[in-house]
Scaffold this motif. Structure first.
Motif, mmCIF file in Angstrom:
data_model
loop_
_atom_site.group_PDB
_atom_site.id
_atom_site.type_symbol
_atom_site.label_atom_id
_atom_site.label_comp_id
_atom_site.label_asym_id
_atom_site.label_seq_id
_atom_site.Cartn_x
_atom_site.Cartn_y
_atom_site.Cartn_z
ATOM 1 N N PHE A 31 1.086 -1.622 0.084
ATOM 2 C CA PHE A 31 0.099 -0.157 -0.165
ATOM 3 C C PHE A 31 0.729 1.497 -0.062
ATOM 4 O O PHE A 31 0.467 2.250 -0.728
ATOM 5 N N ILE A 32 1.695 1.469 1.191
ATOM 6 C CA ILE A 32 2.509 2.604 0.866
ATOM 7 C C ILE A 32 3.400 2.037 -0.244
ATOM 8 O O ILE A 32 3.693 3.760 -0.640
ATOM 9 N N TYR A 33 4.003 1.235 -1.284
ATOM 10 C CA TYR A 33 4.720 1.304 -1.733
ATOM 11 C C TYR A 33 3.796 2.334 -3.851
ATOM 12 O O TYR A 33 4.549 3.029 -4.310
ATOM 13 N N TYR A 34 2.723 1.555 -3.816
ATOM 14 C CA TYR A 34 2.173 1.802 -4.508
ATOM 15 C C TYR A 34 1.072 3.150 -5.003
ATOM 16 O O TYR A 34 1.126 4.236 -5.005
ATOM 17 N N THR A 35 1.196 3.801 -3.318
ATOM 18 C CA THR A 35 0.382 5.427 -3.241
ATOM 19 C C THR A 35 1.810 6.369 -3.320
ATOM 20 O O THR A 35 1.477 7.246 -3.984
ATOM 21 N N THR A 36 3.411 5.588 -3.296
ATOM 22 C CA THR A 36 4.196 7.043 -3.075
ATOM 23 C C THR A 36 4.359 6.291 -4.281
ATOM 24 O O THR A 36 4.784 8.221 -4.582
ATOM 25 N N LEU A 37 4.577 6.000 -5.189
ATOM 26 C CA LEU A 37 4.756 5.677 -6.740
ATOM 27 C C LEU A 37 3.763 6.980 -7.446
ATOM 28 O O LEU A 37 3.828 7.443 -8.378
ATOM 29 N N PHE A 38 2.370 6.316 -6.838
ATOM 30 C CA PHE A 38 1.242 7.017 -8.158
ATOM 31 C C PHE A 38 1.664 8.458 -7.350
ATOM 32 O O PHE A 38 1.612 9.630 -8.218
ATOM 33 N N PHE A 39 1.978 9.164 -6.161
ATOM 34 C CA PHE A 39 1.923 10.395 -6.067
ATOM 35 C C PHE A 39 2.816 10.966 -6.206
ATOM 36 O O PHE A 39 3.318 12.244 -7.564
ATOM 37 N N LEU A 40 3.963 10.006 -6.773
ATOM 38 C CA LEU A 40 5.887 10.997 -6.904
ATOM 39 C C LEU A 40 5.353 11.206 -9.153
ATOM 40 O O LEU A 40 5.704 11.749 -9.381
ATOM 41 N N VAL A 41 4.624 10.082 -9.650
ATOM 42 C CA VAL A 41 4.407 10.210 -10.679
ATOM 43 C C VAL A 41 3.734 11.031 -10.978
ATOM 44 O O VAL A 41 4.143 11.998 -12.059
ATOM 45 N N THR A 42 2.399 11.629 -10.028
ATOM 46 C CA THR A 42 2.066 12.553 -10.345
ATOM 47 C C THR A 42 2.548 13.919 -10.127
ATOM 48 O O THR A 42 1.860 14.972 -11.013
ATOM 49 N N PHE A 43 3.355 13.637 -9.414
ATOM 50 C CA PHE A 43 3.286 15.268 -9.444
ATOM 51 C C PHE A 43 4.786 15.827 -10.391
ATOM 52 O O PHE A 43 4.864 16.555 -10.858
#
Length: 483
Positions: free
Chosen positions: A291-303
């Motif tokens: 959960f932490i990994y994919y949440t972090t990935l989502f927001f880093l890629v988005t930003f």
């Protein structure tokens, strides 16, 4: 039989889309004619900011002089000091130039027109020998606002201003033509509502009903008829919705970020997209680390994508003001602008809280047709109120009917973005923002009515879930009070 059936569906869809476009065009034309009859400057509502900034971008980046309809040319002449307008008129006559508008109070300017651009330039050269001319804005007359000849609207990204500029360039600098991109965007929203509902429900007739309802909703009609930014927010949001329900999550994320180049609040559509994305990943591995990994990935890629795409689309602006100034004004300054109180007091337009949009309260007045008739940026609030009430009442239904769960998630997800913005300080939100929600109000109501409300067993299921929740909460209250 199937071919005839499909042909009938697409004929009806074409009629609805054309009907929507005709509505939007008719209102855009009516507003243009009314402003001319009233001897106004042609701008409706916040067009006074977006159209001049589009014109300024066009002239500062390409140095293009736009023409008016009928082969005419116009020029707003900004000057320093004082002028003798009667003398100016006499000189203008010698050059076959007409002084059309001198009614400026917040900026020292007057507006002229002629059938020949050389005549205008010769006239300006003549009066420049006697008066200090500080700037010339070619095209339709500028609004009466201080510094409008330099204004670039840096608090919002430039995509829609580029579209307005293209319309000015290829169709002419004229109020009706400014609004053509919005007319097209509104018609496309109607089309994508149909595609989305058909995909969700496999019921094209339901898609036609939803698309017809969204096409005639007042806020859709108004915002698709004037050159504001928000109908493009709605367009990118509904296309993102369509991509998400087809499970093309990466494309939906990319489309939402591209949409943010129209206006930052397009990004609110990423709230439901994130929930769908993380749900898919947790189905594969529901560990906390995952959960932490994919949440972090989502927001880093988005930003990261957000900054890169904003910079890419803003290259013409950056060339004018420089990268550092662009970053400070168009990113950090824009975020501060969105999250703070923009205008307060009696002289300011009516602001609203997000829930007001569903109750028909505190609507932003876009235009006064007459003393008793005005265009107010609100949807058809009884249906909006019904959608909000049902979205809360039928929360448990998302587990039993996927046909309504996606539109429910997008409606409440985007709304939660506006509520969060209100909580952190963006209290001066305006009701025309709510056009972003219009496609989802009807994308939610149409399937809900068909697939849940008319089915007794599903209503009983929902009521039973609420009963279990209240029973559980009551048990906790009793334990607290009696322990």
């Amino acid at each position: 039989m199937t071919d005839k059936y499909n042909m009938a569906i697409y004929v009806f869809l074409l009629i609805i889309v054309l009907f929507a476009a005709f509505q939007y065009y008719s209102l855009a034309l009516k507003l243009t004619q009314m402003e001319i009859e009233r001897h106004g400057k042609g701008y409706v509502s916040d067009e006074v900011w977006y159209v001049p900034s589009a014109r300024n971008i066009l002239r500062k980046t390409l140095g293009i002089i736009p023409s008016l309809p009928g082969g005419k040319y116009g020029a707003s002449i900004i000057y320093n000091g004082n002028i003798e307008i009667a003398w100016i008129r006499k000189i203008a006559i010698k050059y076959n130039v007409s002084v059309v508008d001198e009614n400026y109070h917040k900026i020292k300017a007057f507006y002229v027109e002629s059938n020949n651009l050389n005549n205008i330039n010769a006239f300006i050269q003549n009066i420049s020998e006697y008066y200090s001319i500080s700037d010339i804005v070619y095209g339709w007359r500028i609004p009466d606002a201080d510094g409008i000849n330099e204004y670039l609207n840096l608090e919002h990204p430039p995509l829609v201003k580029y579209l307005i500029a293209l319309s000015i360039l290829y169709l002419g600098d004229y109020p009706l033509y400014w609004r053509v991109p919005n007319i097209i965007a509104g018609a496309l929203i109607v089309f994508f509502v149909f595609l989305s509902i058909r995909k969700l429900t496999n019921n094209p007739w339901l898609g036609l009903i939803a698309s017809l309802l969204v096409s005639v909703d007042p806020i859709m009609r108004y915002l698709s008829s004037i050159a504001l930014l928000d109908v493009f927010v709605a367009l990118f949001s509904v296309i993102t919705f369509y991509l998400a329900i087809t499970r093309k999550y990466m494309f939906s994320i990319l489309l939402a970020i591209i949409g943010s180049t129209a206006k930052f609040n397009t990004l609110f559509v990423l709230i439901p997209v994130y929930l769908l994305y993380i749900r898919r990943e947790l189905k594969k591995d529901n560990s906390f680390i995952n959960f932490i990994y994919y949440t972090t990935l989502f927001f880093l890629v988005t930003f990261g994508s957000f900054l890169a795409i904003q910079a890419l689309i803003s290259i013409p602006i950056i060339n004018i003001i420089g990268f550092e100034s662009w970053l400070n004004q168009s990113i950090f300054g824009a975020i501060k602008w969105h999250t703070s109180v923009k205008c307060a007091g009696a002289a300011c337009p009516a602001s609203s809280a997000p829930w007001d949009w569903f109750l028909g309260a505190n609507g932003f007045v876009l235009y006064y047709i007459s003393s008793n008739d005005k265009l107010v940026a609100l949807g058809y609030w009884p249906l909006w109120a019904l959608a909000l009430a049902f979205s809360i009442l039928f929360i448990p239904a998302y587990r039993i009917d996927r046909k309504t769960s996606y539109s429910w998630l997008f409606l409440l997800g985007i709304l939660s973005g506006y509520i969060l913005l209100w909580i952190i300080g963006g209290r001066t939100q305006y009701s025309f923002y709510s056009v972003q929600l219009a496609p989802f109000v009807y994308s939610f109501l149409a399937p809900l009515t068909t697939y849940i409300i008319v089915q007794k067993e599903k209503i009983l299921y929902v009521l039973n879930d609420w009963y279990k929740l209240f029973k559980y909460l009551w048990r906790i209250v009793v334990e607290l009070l009696t322990s």
